[in-house]
Design a protein around this motif. Structure first.
Motif, PDB file in Angstrom:
ATOM      1  N   ASP A  41       0.821  -1.216   0.000  1.00 48.50           N
ATOM      2  CA  ASP A  41       0.000   0.000   0.000  1.00 48.50           C
ATOM      3  C   ASP A  41       0.853   1.263   0.000  1.00 48.50           C
ATOM      4  N   ALA A  42       1.982   1.237   0.680  1.00 51.99           N
ATOM      5  CA  ALA A  42       2.841   2.420   0.733  1.00 51.99           C
ATOM      6  C   ALA A  42       3.403   2.755  -0.646  1.00 51.99           C
ATOM      7  N   MET A  43       3.769   1.744  -1.408  1.00 55.68           N
ATOM      8  CA  MET A  43       4.261   1.970  -2.763  1.00 55.68           C
ATOM      9  C   MET A  43       3.172   2.542  -3.653  1.00 55.68           C
ATOM     10  N   LEU A  44       1.987   1.967  -3.567  1.00 56.67           N
ATOM     11  CA  LEU A  44       0.872   2.454  -4.376  1.00 56.67           C
ATOM     12  C   LEU A  44       0.494   3.884  -3.991  1.00 56.67           C
ATOM     13  N   GLU A  45       0.572   4.197  -2.714  1.00 59.28           N
ATOM     14  CA  GLU A  45       0.270   5.552  -2.266  1.00 59.28           C
ATOM     15  C   GLU A  45       1.248   6.558  -2.867  1.00 59.28           C
ATOM     16  N   LEU A  46       2.524   6.198  -2.912  1.00 57.50           N
ATOM     17  CA  LEU A  46       3.520   7.087  -3.497  1.00 57.50           C
ATOM     18  C   LEU A  46       3.289   7.273  -4.993  1.00 57.50           C
ATOM     19  N   ILE A  47       2.998   6.183  -5.691  1.00 62.31           N
ATOM     20  CA  ILE A  47       2.742   6.264  -7.132  1.00 62.31           C
ATOM     21  C   ILE A  47       1.489   7.085  -7.407  1.00 62.31           C
ATOM     22  N   ASN A  48       0.422   6.825  -6.658  1.00 64.67           N
ATOM     23  CA  ASN A  48      -0.817   7.584  -6.861  1.00 64.67           C
ATOM     24  C   ASN A  48      -0.600   9.065  -6.594  1.00 64.67           C
ATOM     25  N   GLY A  49       0.195   9.382  -5.576  1.00 67.27           N
ATOM     26  CA  GLY A  49       0.432  10.776  -5.244  1.00 67.27           C
ATOM     27  C   GLY A  49       1.232  11.523  -6.288  1.00 67.27           C
ATOM     28  N   SER A  50       1.999  10.796  -7.101  1.00 66.55           N
ATOM     29  CA  SER A  50       2.811  11.443  -8.129  1.00 66.55           C
ATOM     30  C   SER A  50       2.021  11.786  -9.382  1.00 66.55           C
ATOM     31  N   MET A  51       0.778  11.343  -9.474  1.00 71.24           N
ATOM     32  CA  MET A  51      -0.001  11.564 -10.686  1.00 71.24           C
ATOM     33  C   MET A  51      -0.260  13.051 -10.948  1.00 71.24           C
ATOM     34  N   GLY A  52      -0.263  13.860  -9.900  1.00 70.88           N
ATOM     35  CA  GLY A  52      -0.511  15.283 -10.079  1.00 70.88           C
ATOM     36  C   GLY A  52       0.581  15.996 -10.857  1.00 70.88           C
ATOM     37  N   GLU A  53       1.778  15.398 -10.925  1.00 74.72           N
ATOM     38  CA  GLU A  53       2.889  15.998 -11.662  1.00 74.72           C
ATOM     39  C   GLU A  53       2.943  15.557 -13.117  1.00 74.72           C
ATOM     40  N   LEU A  54       2.122  14.592 -13.475  1.00 75.59           N
ATOM     41  CA  LEU A  54       2.180  13.985 -14.802  1.00 75.59           C
ATOM     42  C   LEU A  54       1.305  14.752 -15.783  1.00 75.59           C
ATOM     43  N   ASP A  55       1.917  15.253 -16.858  1.00 75.00           N
ATOM     44  CA  ASP A  55       1.171  15.990 -17.877  1.00 75.00           C
ATOM     45  C   ASP A  55       1.089  15.262 -19.207  1.00 75.00           C
ATOM     46  N   ALA A  56       1.969  14.296 -19.465  1.00 77.14           N
ATOM     47  CA  ALA A  56       1.925  13.532 -20.710  1.00 77.14           C
ATOM     48  C   ALA A  56       2.742  12.268 -20.542  1.00 77.14           C
ATOM     49  N   LEU A  57       2.383  11.241 -21.326  1.00 81.20           N
ATOM     50  CA  LEU A  57       3.123   9.982 -21.356  1.00 81.20           C
ATOM     51  C   LEU A  57       3.875   9.859 -22.676  1.00 81.20           C
ATOM     52  N   LEU A  58       5.071   9.303 -22.607  1.00 79.18           N
ATOM     53  CA  LEU A  58       5.858   8.962 -23.784  1.00 79.18           C
ATOM     54  C   LEU A  58       6.153   7.472 -23.696  1.00 79.18           C
ATOM     55  N   LEU A  59       5.714   6.698 -24.685  1.00 76.27           N
ATOM     56  CA  LEU A  59       5.756   5.244 -24.588  1.00 76.27           C
ATOM     57  C   LEU A  59       6.307   4.618 -25.865  1.00 76.27           C
ATOM     58  N   GLY A  60       6.995   3.497 -25.695  1.00 77.09           N
ATOM     59  CA  GLY A  60       7.335   2.664 -26.828  1.00 77.09           C
ATOM     60  C   GLY A  60       6.146   1.816 -27.233  1.00 77.09           C
ATOM     61  N   ARG A  61       6.279   1.153 -28.366  1.00 77.91           N
ATOM     62  CA  ARG A  61       5.147   0.425 -28.929  1.00 77.91           C
ATOM     63  C   ARG A  61       4.646  -0.690 -28.022  1.00 77.91           C
ATOM     64  N   ARG A  62       5.550  -1.517 -27.482  1.00 76.13           N
ATOM     65  CA  ARG A  62       5.111  -2.654 -26.681  1.00 76.13           C
ATOM     66  C   ARG A  62       4.424  -2.190 -25.398  1.00 76.13           C
ATOM     67  N   THR A  63       5.020  -1.207 -24.703  1.00 81.17           N
ATOM     68  CA  THR A  63       4.402  -0.715 -23.470  1.00 81.17           C
ATOM     69  C   THR A  63       3.076  -0.036 -23.766  1.00 81.17           C
ATOM     70  N   TYR A  64       2.995   0.696 -24.880  1.00 78.73           N
ATOM     71  CA  TYR A  64       1.720   1.317 -25.252  1.00 78.73           C
ATOM     72  C   TYR A  64       0.628   0.254 -25.390  1.00 78.73           C
ATOM     73  N   GLU A  65       0.922  -0.834 -26.055  1.00 76.73           N
ATOM     74  CA  GLU A  65      -0.092  -1.871 -26.254  1.00 76.73           C
ATOM     75  C   GLU A  65      -0.526  -2.481 -24.923  1.00 76.73           C
ATOM     76  N   ILE A  66       0.430  -2.686 -24.008  1.00 74.66           N
ATOM     77  CA  ILE A  66       0.085  -3.212 -22.685  1.00 74.66           C
ATOM     78  C   ILE A  66      -0.820  -2.230 -21.946  1.00 74.66           C
ATOM     79  N   PHE A  67      -0.435  -0.963 -21.938  1.00 79.22           N
ATOM     80  CA  PHE A  67      -1.217   0.059 -21.234  1.00 79.22           C
ATOM     81  C   PHE A  67      -2.595   0.241 -21.870  1.00 79.22           C
ATOM     82  N   ALA A  68      -2.650   0.268 -23.206  1.00 79.60           N
ATOM     83  CA  ALA A  68      -3.914   0.516 -23.909  1.00 79.60           C
ATOM     84  C   ALA A  68      -4.908  -0.623 -23.722  1.00 79.60           C
ATOM     85  N   ALA A  69      -4.417  -1.807 -23.383  1.00 84.92           N
ATOM     86  CA  ALA A  69      -5.298  -2.948 -23.121  1.00 84.92           C
ATOM     87  C   ALA A  69      -5.753  -3.000 -21.668  1.00 84.92           C
ATOM     88  N   HIS A  70      -5.236  -2.087 -20.847  1.00 85.07           N
ATOM     89  CA  HIS A  70      -5.532  -2.139 -19.410  1.00 85.07           C
ATOM     90  C   HIS A  70      -6.205  -0.869 -18.886  1.00 85.07           C
TER      91      HIS A  70
END
Length: 221
Positions: A41-70
């Motif tokens: 839970d502590a790891m997830l809390e840190l990751i969730n809290g960092s979302m406010g700093e995120l303005d865009a994603l840059l992804l390679g093809r394989r990771t994009y396909e994994i993310f887009a399916a989820h």
């Protein structure tokens, strides 16, 4: 925007398929899902809290396909999905002509120039997740502002590594470090430029050291 690379690594530097058995079996990789048992839970809390700093994603093809399916299949009650689904997603690919995930855009052939242009846009962070092949390009072109490395207490002995052959030597400065109860260590590094070098030897080399150097110079050692 600051370009931030986030990576989950084994202690021997493998980044392949941390989240599930079928993420990436290329090369006969047998250990998919190696990171999942160590999340808490502590790891997830840190990751969730960092979302406010995120303005865009840059992804390679394989990771994009994994993310887009989820992520599009999760609702806004999940803070990561809510952010990922809303922000722009830039994909470095020569093979995908159609990007179904809302807000996704294919980078053109000059990926490096496109990324430099993205970094000049206003915002906080342009984040890269996974995308090991793309990260090699970012390292070679000195495009990364910060590395966020999550080290997991496992050794895999095979698989794709974050710092593969061709990585450019560089000095880094540790920004933050945090250890979690499961043994995971998260460290944030900023690039500091080229390496500095020192010497631990005697100011006046011993006879044994001079002989060792002679053998090396003569190709005997």
């Amino acid at each position: 925007m600051k370009l931030v690379v986030t990576a989950f690594l084994s202690l021997d530097g493998v980044v392949q398929a941390p989240g599930g058995p079928d993420e990436d079996r290329s090369g006969g990789f047998r250990h998919g899902g190696w990171a999942a048992p160590y999340f808490d839970d502590a790891m997830l809390e840190l990751i969730n809290g960092s979302m406010g700093e995120l303005d865009a994603l840059l992804l390679g093809r394989r990771t994009y396909e994994i993310f887009a399916a989820h992520w599009p299949h999760l609702g806004d009650e999940d803070p990561i999905a809510a952010r990922f689904n809303r922000i722009p997603k830039y994909v470095a690919t020569r093979t995908l002509d159609t990007l179904a995930w809302q807000g996704s855009q294919r980078l053109e052939d000059d990926v490096v120039a496109d990324i430099r242009r993205l970094k000049r846009q206003p915002g906080q962070q342009l984040q890269v997740h996974g995308s090991g092949g793309l990260v090699q390009t970012l390292l070679r072109e000195d495009l990364i502002d910060e590395l966020q490395l999550w080290w997991f207490p496992v050794m895999l002995a095979e698989g794709k590594r974050l710092f593969a052959d061709g990585t450019v030597p560089a000095a880094l400065k540790l920004q933050t470090s945090r250890t979690f109860d499961t043994g995971v260590v998260r460290q944030s590094y900023r690039f500091e430029g080229g390496l500095d070098y020192g010497y631990f030897g005697l100011e006046q080399p011993s006879a044994e050291e001079l002989e060792r150097q002679r053998r090396i110079a003569a190709g005997l050692d």
